[in-house]
Scaffold this motif. Structure first.
Motif, PDB file in Angstrom:
ATOM      1  N   LEU A  31      14.768  97.682   7.293  1.00 19.23           N
ATOM      2  CA  LEU A  31      15.261  98.518   6.202  1.00 19.23           C
ATOM      3  C   LEU A  31      14.601  99.885   6.242  1.00 19.23           C
ATOM      4  O   LEU A  31      15.269 100.919   6.202  1.00 19.23           O
ATOM      5  CB  LEU A  31      15.002  97.844   4.850  1.00 19.23           C
ATOM      6  CG  LEU A  31      15.256  98.719   3.620  1.00 19.23           C
ATOM      7  CD1 LEU A  31      16.736  99.070   3.497  1.00 19.23           C
ATOM      8  CD2 LEU A  31      14.750  98.024   2.368  1.00 19.23           C
ATOM      9  N   LEU A  32      13.282  99.898   6.338  1.00 23.21           N
ATOM     10  CA  LEU A  32      12.557 101.167   6.343  1.00 23.21           C
ATOM     11  C   LEU A  32      12.896 102.014   7.563  1.00 23.21           C
ATOM     12  O   LEU A  32      12.964 103.236   7.478  1.00 23.21           O
ATOM     13  CB  LEU A  32      11.054 100.910   6.259  1.00 23.21           C
ATOM     14  CG  LEU A  32      10.582 100.292   4.943  1.00 23.21           C
ATOM     15  CD1 LEU A  32       9.106  99.966   5.014  1.00 23.21           C
ATOM     16  CD2 LEU A  32      10.891 101.196   3.770  1.00 23.21           C
ATOM     17  N   ALA A  33      13.142 101.369   8.695  1.00 27.16           N
ATOM     18  CA  ALA A  33      13.455 102.093   9.923  1.00 27.16           C
ATOM     19  C   ALA A  33      14.804 102.801   9.853  1.00 27.16           C
ATOM     20  O   ALA A  33      14.981 103.860  10.457  1.00 27.16           O
ATOM     21  CB  ALA A  33      13.426 101.143  11.116  1.00 27.16           C
ATOM     22  N   GLN A  34      15.745 102.245   9.124  1.00 25.01           N
ATOM     23  CA  GLN A  34      17.068 102.859   9.095  1.00 25.01           C
ATOM     24  C   GLN A  34      17.365 103.621   7.813  1.00 25.01           C
ATOM     25  O   GLN A  34      18.409 104.251   7.687  1.00 25.01           O
ATOM     26  CB  GLN A  34      18.162 101.826   9.371  1.00 25.01           C
ATOM     27  CG  GLN A  34      18.293 100.722   8.367  1.00 25.01           C
ATOM     28  CD  GLN A  34      19.450  99.787   8.694  1.00 25.01           C
ATOM     29  OE1 GLN A  34      20.563 100.234   8.919  1.00 25.01           O
ATOM     30  NE2 GLN A  34      19.176  98.500   8.732  1.00 25.01           N
ATOM     31  N   LEU A  35      16.436 103.628   6.878  1.00 27.42           N
ATOM     32  CA  LEU A  35      16.644 104.339   5.624  1.00 27.42           C
ATOM     33  C   LEU A  35      16.456 105.835   5.837  1.00 27.42           C
ATOM     34  O   LEU A  35      15.449 106.263   6.397  1.00 27.42           O
ATOM     35  CB  LEU A  35      15.643 103.827   4.584  1.00 27.42           C
ATOM     36  CG  LEU A  35      15.999 104.058   3.134  1.00 27.42           C
ATOM     37  CD1 LEU A  35      17.240 103.263   2.749  1.00 27.42           C
ATOM     38  CD2 LEU A  35      14.836 103.645   2.252  1.00 27.42           C
ATOM     39  N   PRO A  36      17.409 106.666   5.394  1.00 25.01           N
ATOM     40  CA  PRO A  36      17.273 108.113   5.557  1.00 25.01           C
ATOM     41  C   PRO A  36      16.064 108.658   4.790  1.00 25.01           C
ATOM     42  O   PRO A  36      15.598 108.055   3.822  1.00 25.01           O
ATOM     43  CB  PRO A  36      18.568 108.681   4.969  1.00 25.01           C
ATOM     44  CG  PRO A  36      19.493 107.545   4.820  1.00 25.01           C
ATOM     45  CD  PRO A  36      18.658 106.298   4.755  1.00 25.01           C
TER      46      PRO A  36
END
Length: 108
Positions: A47-52
């Protein structure tokens, strides 16, 4: 036991899902406080890796409801400010912990 046959059935596969533009837009307009149920360290990292970038700081202000002490520690290490541990990993346990955390905050 001797002579027993072992059959393997692969019935579980983790399939990461990308966050859709629509989901991100809905998150940008979602009312606060936010609650994030965490039952998987891998899912939290994904989640954190793909969150803008514009959603990173607001998400870290969300209430994180962790299914275990290990996950609570990982959420804190990831920069989350409000972390509580649920009584267990079941959905009802996570929801109860989120409710307690948010309503306790509202009455303070």
């Amino acid at each position: 036991a001797r002579g027993a046959q072992l059959l393997r059935a692969d019935v579980y596969l983790r399939q990461p899902l990308p966050l859709s533009p629509r989901t991100l837009q809905r998150l940008r307009h979602a009312a606060t406080p936010w609650a994030l149920a965490v039952s998987s360290a891998d899912a939290l990292a994904r989640l954190l890796a793909q969150l803008p970038g514009d959603l990173q700081a607001p998400l870290r202000q969300a209430w994180v409801v962790a299914a275990s002490e290990r996950l609570a520690t990982q959420a804190e290490a990831a920069g989350f400010v409000h972390v509580v541990q649920a009584d267990g990993p079941l959905p009802a346990q996570l929801v109860q912990a989120a409710h307690r955390a948010i309503t306790r905050r509202a009455t303070c």
